[in-house]
Design a protein around this motif. Structure first.
Motif, PDB file in Angstrom:
ATOM      1  N   GLY A 386       0.797  -1.231   0.000  1.00  0.00           N
ATOM      2  CA  GLY A 386       0.000   0.000   0.000  1.00  0.00           C
ATOM      3  C   GLY A 386       0.817   1.262   0.000  1.00  0.00           C
ATOM      4  O   GLY A 386       0.419   2.274  -0.555  1.00  0.00           O
ATOM      5  N   PRO A 388       5.235   2.724   0.787  1.00  0.00           N
ATOM      6  CA  PRO A 388       6.576   2.277   1.169  1.00  0.00           C
ATOM      7  C   PRO A 388       6.559   1.929   2.664  1.00  0.00           C
ATOM      8  O   PRO A 388       5.941   2.640   3.452  1.00  0.00           O
ATOM      9  CB  PRO A 388       7.448   3.516   0.923  1.00  0.00           C
ATOM     10  CG  PRO A 388       6.664   4.394   0.006  1.00  0.00           C
ATOM     11  CD  PRO A 388       5.226   4.112   0.292  1.00  0.00           C
ATOM     12  N   ASP A 410       7.558  -7.310   0.811  1.00  0.00           N
ATOM     13  CA  ASP A 410       7.064  -5.941   0.612  1.00  0.00           C
ATOM     14  C   ASP A 410       6.654  -5.873  -0.849  1.00  0.00           C
ATOM     15  O   ASP A 410       7.501  -5.870  -1.745  1.00  0.00           O
ATOM     16  CB  ASP A 410       8.182  -4.952   0.943  1.00  0.00           C
ATOM     17  CG  ASP A 410       7.831  -3.522   0.581  1.00  0.00           C
ATOM     18  OD1 ASP A 410       6.651  -3.250   0.275  1.00  0.00           O
ATOM     19  OD2 ASP A 410       8.733  -2.669   0.610  1.00  0.00           O
ATOM     20  N   THR A 411       5.342  -5.841  -1.080  1.00  0.00           N
ATOM     21  CA  THR A 411       4.820  -6.035  -2.434  1.00  0.00           C
ATOM     22  C   THR A 411       4.396  -4.706  -3.049  1.00  0.00           C
ATOM     23  O   THR A 411       3.488  -4.053  -2.549  1.00  0.00           O
ATOM     24  CB  THR A 411       3.614  -6.983  -2.409  1.00  0.00           C
ATOM     25  OG1 THR A 411       2.578  -6.388  -1.613  1.00  0.00           O
ATOM     26  CG2 THR A 411       3.982  -8.332  -1.804  1.00  0.00           C
ATOM     27  N   TRP A 413       2.574  -2.750  -6.038  1.00  0.00           N
ATOM     28  CA  TRP A 413       1.681  -2.844  -7.185  1.00  0.00           C
ATOM     29  C   TRP A 413       0.639  -1.750  -7.070  1.00  0.00           C
ATOM     30  O   TRP A 413       0.752  -0.880  -6.200  1.00  0.00           O
ATOM     31  CB  TRP A 413       1.059  -4.236  -7.309  1.00  0.00           C
ATOM     32  CG  TRP A 413       0.286  -4.762  -6.128  1.00  0.00           C
ATOM     33  CD1 TRP A 413       0.778  -5.060  -4.884  1.00  0.00           C
ATOM     34  CD2 TRP A 413      -1.108  -5.070  -6.088  1.00  0.00           C
ATOM     35  NE1 TRP A 413      -0.221  -5.536  -4.084  1.00  0.00           N
ATOM     36  CE2 TRP A 413      -1.392  -5.555  -4.789  1.00  0.00           C
ATOM     37  CE3 TRP A 413      -2.149  -5.001  -7.011  1.00  0.00           C
ATOM     38  CZ2 TRP A 413      -2.682  -5.953  -4.394  1.00  0.00           C
ATOM     39  CZ3 TRP A 413      -3.428  -5.405  -6.627  1.00  0.00           C
ATOM     40  CH2 TRP A 413      -3.678  -5.872  -5.330  1.00  0.00           C
ATOM     41  N   GLN A 414      -0.346  -1.744  -7.934  1.00  0.00           N
ATOM     42  CA  GLN A 414      -1.343  -0.666  -7.989  1.00  0.00           C
ATOM     43  C   GLN A 414      -2.694  -1.241  -8.422  1.00  0.00           C
ATOM     44  O   GLN A 414      -2.736  -2.324  -9.015  1.00  0.00           O
ATOM     45  CB  GLN A 414      -0.958   0.368  -9.058  1.00  0.00           C
ATOM     46  CG  GLN A 414       0.431   0.912  -8.959  1.00  0.00           C
ATOM     47  CD  GLN A 414       0.701   1.896 -10.085  1.00  0.00           C
ATOM     48  OE1 GLN A 414       0.745   1.506 -11.247  1.00  0.00           O
ATOM     49  NE2 GLN A 414       0.876   3.163  -9.753  1.00  0.00           N
ATOM     50  N   THR A 415      -3.738  -0.470  -8.198  1.00  0.00           N
ATOM     51  CA  THR A 415      -5.041  -0.850  -8.735  1.00  0.00           C
ATOM     52  C   THR A 415      -4.888  -1.148 -10.226  1.00  0.00           C
ATOM     53  O   THR A 415      -5.437  -2.116 -10.750  1.00  0.00           O
ATOM     54  CB  THR A 415      -6.054   0.303  -8.540  1.00  0.00           C
ATOM     55  OG1 THR A 415      -6.100   0.622  -7.150  1.00  0.00           O
ATOM     56  CG2 THR A 415      -7.435  -0.084  -9.030  1.00  0.00           C
ATOM     57  N   ASP A 509       5.186   6.751  -9.532  1.00  0.00           N
ATOM     58  CA  ASP A 509       6.002   6.651  -8.322  1.00  0.00           C
ATOM     59  C   ASP A 509       7.459   6.985  -8.617  1.00  0.00           C
ATOM     60  O   ASP A 509       7.970   6.673  -9.698  1.00  0.00           O
ATOM     61  CB  ASP A 509       5.977   5.215  -7.771  1.00  0.00           C
ATOM     62  CG  ASP A 509       4.668   4.886  -7.069  1.00  0.00           C
ATOM     63  OD1 ASP A 509       3.914   5.817  -6.750  1.00  0.00           O
ATOM     64  OD2 ASP A 509       4.402   3.690  -6.836  1.00  0.00           O
ATOM     65  N   ARG A 524       4.816   8.779  -4.335  1.00  0.00           N
ATOM     66  CA  ARG A 524       4.332   9.397  -5.568  1.00  0.00           C
ATOM     67  C   ARG A 524       5.246  10.552  -5.951  1.00  0.00           C
ATOM     68  O   ARG A 524       5.720  11.289  -5.073  1.00  0.00           O
ATOM     69  CB  ARG A 524       2.891   9.932  -5.378  1.00  0.00           C
ATOM     70  CG  ARG A 524       1.901   8.901  -4.842  1.00  0.00           C
ATOM     71  CD  ARG A 524       1.628   7.778  -5.791  1.00  0.00           C
ATOM     72  NE  ARG A 524       0.964   8.231  -7.008  1.00  0.00           N
ATOM     73  CZ  ARG A 524       0.827   7.464  -8.092  1.00  0.00           C
ATOM     74  NH1 ARG A 524       1.283   6.227  -8.092  1.00  0.00           N
ATOM     75  NH2 ARG A 524       0.214   7.927  -9.152  1.00  0.00           N
ATOM     76  N   LYS A 622      -3.624   5.617   3.181  1.00  0.00           N
ATOM     77  CA  LYS A 622      -2.484   6.382   2.697  1.00  0.00           C
ATOM     78  C   LYS A 622      -2.516   7.785   3.300  1.00  0.00           C
ATOM     79  O   LYS A 622      -3.580   8.402   3.390  1.00  0.00           O
ATOM     80  CB  LYS A 622      -2.525   6.498   1.179  1.00  0.00           C
ATOM     81  CG  LYS A 622      -2.247   5.210   0.449  1.00  0.00           C
ATOM     82  CD  LYS A 622      -2.016   5.526  -1.030  1.00  0.00           C
ATOM     83  CE  LYS A 622      -2.465   4.421  -1.954  1.00  0.00           C
ATOM     84  NZ  LYS A 622      -1.742   3.195  -1.834  1.00  0.00           N
TER      85      LYS A 622
END
Ligand code: WT7
Length: 660
Positions: A386, A388, A410-411, A413-415, A509, A524, A622
């Motif tokens: 979600g 860093p 620690d993954t 990714w994004q919508t 990002d 971002r 966030k």
């Protein structure tokens, strides 16, 4: 960005996988080599983990970039892959969902149960006139029927649009209207913070302005009284009376599976469109690879809400397509007490836990003694997603939840990406706290400079994806131009000028490659500060603050400054027992400013630090730096409607008057 400070690169701690996990891991280092040798053949093999009604003719059609088609000509049914095939293989009695409501009520749902419930919902939706291609909005609490509603839509080829149950009537209206949804599935309410929290009145208000909606299907959860109209139907009077027999029809690999709106801060929300075959291939594979999911023995728990993409991909489609057993929890982590999560881990014997940095930092703030009261001995793998994750939060997670020995994935990714893209592989990677490490096999992520050139190791810049991937968004619903403009126009063939022939996806990002080529996400790019000509990422200063023993969580913004251009203003939440009254508070602030200067260099010393009880967060957790910037620059606040808790800003703004 290329001038960014090099502090994070000084992180030298590294944790290899536990030997037993590595020895028995679902995926080994060979996967990288296989994907490297032939990326499309690699994805084709992963697609083969699913049951297809018709084999594809072509793996990828990229003849009309940036519009991708994966597994062209293939046909499958997503619900069949998540349910029927497990039941047909004799695993119907296996638990799919251990559900726990916030008040403490529980349900145990097997794959056979979930299959029957989904068939009933598919029949009921069909009776209401829903056909393949129609859109259905889902506005639900975290009850099993939320997953059933999604699976039932997938089963009949209706495109679902899940709207997070915390969103307002206005947000719901916009989303229903944008997709012209025909049916809304909701509940009377759910439980939150110890009380029923109504949903149906919000739907009533929204639907009043949505002529496309013909029916509203209502699950009874809280039993509170609700207004009723012609178009409303109780779930228990329709779905639960319907036939449990339903034959799943196969749909085209590119059939629209769902739309999910990205929260967006001020701009109009974007309806991210995901389709069927590629999406299921990658969510299913990444669940298997990144979580090392063993359906026979694991009890998996993802703490996200089904209203976010994490809930779509890693509660519903990824785990269920793998036949996993999972926990689903309705409520908040501190109801009725702050050990609720750990109690759930012990009660169900959770082995894999997937949660968010915001939660980990909250747990840090509550204190080490809370997880210490629980065994947590069944856990074998931890995940984060979600934002860093600050190195110190990573270390806390490993120490206090992971017994000082569990691997953490620690993954990143994004919508938009649909599935995990950058992450350690738990049986392979020696992870560094705070780094998402390496693109997964079959994924070509890179960090580039302003010109779109790949930066060398040790350099910083923009995170991009160079090759299409199976679960990529296909477009923004109803707005192909905005799709191109938003994601494909900054670098590469879609950029004006000389971007080259390659289509490059810009994720929005900032990122760095360390000396070993591992990827560090910096937040971002809109959040990067420019202080006296130096690019400094908010993430780095926040991590420096969180590395101080008295700080649980921090947010940093750049505020206009007459001399430096921008000056660093920080907001920090002290850890549980820290004394911040009067002089002790002043002293802590002075210590923190020096601590940042010492960790990152004098250029990064905050002009101002505020000790605050909370930070403004979106409903997905966030930090909303935009609002903190308003405070730091003494402006009146912008739009606060997406805040989780709107009173937080009053607390912060009133403290700011003290001029620390
Ligand atoms: C943005 C996407 C991914 C599902 C939940 C959020 C940030 C996400 C990480 C991570 C650093 C991360 C990025 C990304 N993000 N995961 N592991 N490390 N940053 O989905 O709401 O679409 O947000 O979340 O900024 O672009 P989302």
């Amino acid at each position: 960005m290329s001038e960014a400070l090099a502090n994070l690169l000084n992180e030298t701690r590294q944790f290899p996988p536990p030997a037993e996990l590595a020895a028995d891991a679902n995926v080994t280092a060979e996967a990288y080599a296989e994907a490297e040798a032939d990326r499309l053949a690699f994805w084709e093999r992963q697609a083969g983990r699913l049951a297809w009604a018709r084999q594809w003719d072509q793996v990828l059609d990229w003849s009309n970039p940036p519009f991708a088609k994966w597994f062209v000509g293939g046909q499958l049914n997503v619900a069949y892959n998540c349910l029927d095939r497990h039941v047909e293989a004799g695993r119907g009695d296996k638990v799919a969902i251990h559900w726990e409501g916030e008040p403490g009520d529980t349900r145990t749902i097997t794959y056979a149960d979930l299959h029957r419930m989904t068939c009933q919902a598919a029949n009921a939706l069909t009776d209401l006139g829903v056909v393949a291609g129609d859109r259905v909005a889902i506005y639900m609490p975290m009850v099993p029927e939320a997953a059933v509603a999604m699976l039932a839509c997938a089963r009949i080829g209706a495109t679902h649009s899940v709207v997070f149950g915390g969103f307002s009537a206005e947000s719901l209206t916009n989303r229903i209207q944008d997709a012209s949804a025909k049916v809304v599935i909701t509940a009377d309410g759910g439980y939150r913070r110890g009380k029923p929290s109504a949903l149906k009145p919000t739907v009533d208000e929204a639907v009043a302005n949505c002529p496309s909606v013909e029916h509203v299907l209502v699950v009874r959860r809280t039993g509170e009284s609700v207004d009723w109209s012609q178009r409303d139907h109780w779930w228990h009077e329709t779905v639960e009376q319907a036939s449990t027999e339903h034959t799943a029809e196969a749909f085209d690999a590119e059939h629209p599976l769902f739309i999910l709106y990205t929260s967006g801060t001020t701009a109009r929300p974007k309806g991210i469109l995901h389709t069927t075959g590629g999406y299921l291939t990658q969510t299913s594979y990444t669940s298997h690879a990144v979580f090392d999911l063993k359906p026979e023995t694991d009890v998996y728990w993802c703490t996200a809400d089904i209203g976010w993409v994490t809930g779509h991909s890693y509660i519903v489609y990824g785990p269920l397509s793998n036949g996993a057993t999972q926990v689903m929890y309705e409520g908040t982590p501190d109801t009725p007490h702050k050990g609720r999560f750990w109690e759930i881990v012990d009660r169900y014997g959770v082995t894999i836990l997937y949660t968010a940095p915001t939660l980990i930092r909250t747990m840090m703030k509550w204190g080490d003694d809370i997880p210490a009261e629980y065994s947590l001995s069944t856990l074998r793998l931890l995940g984060s997603v979600g934002e860093p994750i600050n190195p110190e939060a990573w270390m806390w997670y490993r120490q206090h939840v992971g017994r000082g020995e569990l691997p953490i994935v620690d993954t990143w990714w994004q919508t938009e990406t649909g599935s995990i893209m950058i992450s350690p592989l738990p049986g392979v990677t020696a992870a560094k706290p705070g780094s998402a490490m390496t693109p997964l096999p079959g994924i070509s992520a890179d960090v580039v400079d302003d010109q779109g050139q790949s930066v060398p190791n040790g350099g910083g810049g923009y995170l991009v994806l160079r090759e299409p991937w199976p679960s990529m968004l296909r477009t923004i619903w109803g707005d192909d131009n905005r799709f191109i403009e938003t994601y494909w126009s900054r670098f590469g063939a879609g950029a004006s000028g000389t971007g080259g022939d390659e289509w490059i996806y810009f994720a929005g990002d900032g990122a760095k490659k360390d000396d070993d080529g591992h990827v560090w996400l910096l937040g971002r790019v809109d959040d990067v500060m420019l202080v006296s000509g130096h690019n400094i990422s908010t993430t780095e200063v926040e991590s420096a603050l969180v590395s101080h023993p008295s700080v649980a969580e921090a947010a940093v913004v750049g505020a206009t400054d007459p001399t430096a251009g921008q000056a660093i203003v920080a907001f920090a939440i002290p850890r549980g027992s820290t004394d911040i009254s009067g002089e002790a508070g002043e002293q802590l602030i002075a210590d923190l400013r020096n601590h940042v200067a010492k960790t990152l260099g004098p250029i990064a010393k905050p002009r101002q630090i505020m000790l605050v009880p909370e930070l403004p967060k979106t409903r997905s957790g966030k930090i909303m730096r935009r609002l903190l910037r308003d405070v730091a620059e003494n402006r009146s606040l912008g739009d606060v409607t997406t805040l989780q808790d709107s009173s937080v800003m009053e607390l912060i703004a009133s403290g700011m008057g003290g001029g620390k």
